[in-house]
Design a protein around this motif. Structure first.
Motif, PDB file in Angstrom:
ATOM      1  N   TRP A 137      85.111  75.588   3.951  1.00 20.78           N
ATOM      2  CA  TRP A 137      86.518  76.011   3.889  1.00 20.78           C
ATOM      3  C   TRP A 137      86.559  77.497   3.576  1.00 20.78           C
ATOM      4  O   TRP A 137      86.121  77.935   2.519  1.00 20.78           O
ATOM      5  CB  TRP A 137      87.272  75.227   2.818  1.00 20.78           C
ATOM      6  CG  TRP A 137      88.738  75.556   2.776  1.00 20.78           C
ATOM      7  CD1 TRP A 137      89.350  76.495   1.995  1.00 20.78           C
ATOM      8  CD2 TRP A 137      89.775  74.971   3.561  1.00 20.78           C
ATOM      9  NE1 TRP A 137      90.692  76.533   2.234  1.00 20.78           N
ATOM     10  CE2 TRP A 137      90.993  75.591   3.199  1.00 20.78           C
ATOM     11  CE3 TRP A 137      89.800  73.978   4.536  1.00 20.78           C
ATOM     12  CZ2 TRP A 137      92.205  75.268   3.779  1.00 20.78           C
ATOM     13  CZ3 TRP A 137      91.012  73.644   5.113  1.00 20.78           C
ATOM     14  CH2 TRP A 137      92.197  74.273   4.728  1.00 20.78           C
ATOM     15  N   ASN A 138      87.076  78.258   4.493  1.00 24.48           N
ATOM     16  CA  ASN A 138      87.199  79.702   4.327  1.00 24.48           C
ATOM     17  C   ASN A 138      88.593  80.025   3.829  1.00 24.48           C
ATOM     18  O   ASN A 138      89.559  79.979   4.598  1.00 24.48           O
ATOM     19  CB  ASN A 138      86.915  80.420   5.651  1.00 24.48           C
ATOM     20  CG  ASN A 138      87.014  81.931   5.514  1.00 24.48           C
ATOM     21  OD1 ASN A 138      87.090  82.462   4.410  1.00 24.48           O
ATOM     22  ND2 ASN A 138      87.021  82.628   6.640  1.00 24.48           N
ATOM     23  N   PHE A 139      88.716  80.331   2.547  1.00 30.58           N
ATOM     24  CA  PHE A 139      90.019  80.592   1.959  1.00 30.58           C
ATOM     25  C   PHE A 139      90.704  81.817   2.557  1.00 30.58           C
ATOM     26  O   PHE A 139      91.915  81.986   2.408  1.00 30.58           O
ATOM     27  CB  PHE A 139      89.894  80.773   0.450  1.00 30.58           C
ATOM     28  CG  PHE A 139      89.573  79.507  -0.286  1.00 30.58           C
ATOM     29  CD1 PHE A 139      90.566  78.579  -0.570  1.00 30.58           C
ATOM     30  CD2 PHE A 139      88.269  79.233  -0.688  1.00 30.58           C
ATOM     31  CE1 PHE A 139      90.276  77.408  -1.255  1.00 30.58           C
ATOM     32  CE2 PHE A 139      87.973  78.062  -1.362  1.00 30.58           C
ATOM     33  CZ  PHE A 139      88.964  77.140  -1.649  1.00 30.58           C
ATOM     34  N   PHE A 140      89.930  82.679   3.208  1.00 29.65           N
ATOM     35  CA  PHE A 140      90.488  83.894   3.793  1.00 29.65           C
ATOM     36  C   PHE A 140      90.561  83.824   5.310  1.00 29.65           C
ATOM     37  O   PHE A 140      90.787  84.844   5.965  1.00 29.65           O
ATOM     38  CB  PHE A 140      89.661  85.115   3.375  1.00 29.65           C
ATOM     39  CG  PHE A 140      89.555  85.277   1.891  1.00 29.65           C
ATOM     40  CD1 PHE A 140      90.673  85.491   1.116  1.00 29.65           C
ATOM     41  CD2 PHE A 140      88.317  85.199   1.263  1.00 29.65           C
ATOM     42  CE1 PHE A 140      90.578  85.639  -0.257  1.00 29.65           C
ATOM     43  CE2 PHE A 140      88.204  85.352  -0.111  1.00 29.65           C
ATOM     44  CZ  PHE A 140      89.340  85.568  -0.878  1.00 29.65           C
ATOM     45  N   GLY A 141      90.370  82.639   5.877  1.00 31.73           N
ATOM     46  CA  GLY A 141      90.439  82.483   7.321  1.00 31.73           C
ATOM     47  C   GLY A 141      91.844  82.660   7.852  1.00 31.73           C
ATOM     48  O   GLY A 141      92.836  82.600   7.109  1.00 31.73           O
ATOM     49  N   ALA A 142      91.941  82.870   9.145  1.00 27.77           N
ATOM     50  CA  ALA A 142      93.244  83.108   9.768  1.00 27.77           C
ATOM     51  C   ALA A 142      94.185  81.931   9.567  1.00 27.77           C
ATOM     52  O   ALA A 142      95.393  82.114   9.393  1.00 27.77           O
ATOM     53  CB  ALA A 142      93.059  83.394  11.259  1.00 27.77           C
TER      54      ALA A 142
END
Length: 283
Positions: A137-142
């Protein structure tokens, strides 16, 4: 009441009047930028530029999507916690009231910085747990950055609104709740059919404050945008105003955009109040 009106005029009316005056002018440079700048009268030009700027209009679209996620989470979470604390089965109620309220005591900027670190891989125990479970899980993803912003806001404001709901629940006559129990209503049915309908005014007031606060969102997206660059520096209306004023130095456009934002906030308050009054009248 004179001190109130003096303070209101100084910190609200005067800035609004000055913003309205600034919105009528723009700075123009001459001599290919080497001749300095000159303030010229623009009339409604700044308002027209803001209303035709895709970045400004898009920022309201971003906030609309944010509200669709944030408001149900915040109102539903705060109301659920208030009902749980108000439950006869709950012990140490004072402790839970303070514990839930503590996140609100943290300034918004500090809260955003805390969560910025908690979202950062290699620094955050949260990302370590997620990776340990075999998930990514990329908290800074688009696509994920919006949920990161919602989490920061909900973490800070759920406890505050829970206190408001709990105060409303405490004002319900105990005789009414006892009558519901005698009639055979369980705790869940009492909460849905007795407690929540009797605090409709409190729910509407909280919803109004939440909507007005949501469209003024600034701290969380501004800091998260440092890592989630896909958000852009003009993601929310307030970020757009900040960018125009302190990055582009276009104070006239920033003033016009701020007045348009205030107008939207006023219209939103009117709509929420009207719908809330209808809901209360339907009781």
């Amino acid at each position: 009441m004179i001190p109130f009106f003096v303070l209101f005029a100084a910190v609200t009316l005067a800035p609004l009047g000055y913003a309205a005056w600034m919105s009528l002018f723009r700075e123009e440079s001459s001599g290919l930028g080497f001749g300095g700048t000159e303030r010229v009268f623009a009339g409604l030009g700044n308002f027209t530029e803001a209303l035709t700027d895709p970045a400004f209009l898009g920022s309201f679209g971003h906030i609309a999507v944010y509200c669709l996620i944030y408001i149900p989470v915040m109102i539903g979470g705060a109301l659920t916690l208030a009902l749980l604390v108000d439950s006869a089965l709950t012990r140490a109620k004072r402790f839970f009231q303070i514990a839930y309220y503590l996140p609100h005591a943290v300034p918004g900027l500090v809260a955003s910085i805390i969560w910025l670190y908690l979202y950062t891989p290699g620094l955050s125990p949260i990302t370590d747990v997620v990776q340990g479970l075999g998930a990514e899980w990329n908290f800074f993803g688009a696509d994920e950055a919006l949920y990161s912003i919602v989490n920061v806001s909900a973490w800070q404001w759920i406890g505050y609104n829970m206190i408001i709901f709990y105060a409303g629940l405490q004002a319900i006559p105990r005789e009414t709740l006892e009558a519901a129990t005698v009639d055979g209503a369980g705790a869940f049915r009492t909460a849905l059919q007795v407690k929540i309908p009797m605090i409709r005014s409190t729910v509407v007031l909280t919803l109004l404050f939440t909507c007005v606060g949501a469209i003024q969102l600034f701290d969380a997206p501004k800091l998260i945008q440092l890592r989630a660059t896909e958000l852009g520096p003009e993601w929310s209306p307030t970020m757009y105003i900040y960018a125009q004023a302190f990055e582009s130095r276009d104070y006239g456009l920033a003033a016009a955009a701020s007045l348009l934002l205030a107008l939207v906030a006023g219209l939103l308050s009117f709509v929420v109040t009207k719908l809330g009054n209808r809901w209360k009248a339907a009781a």
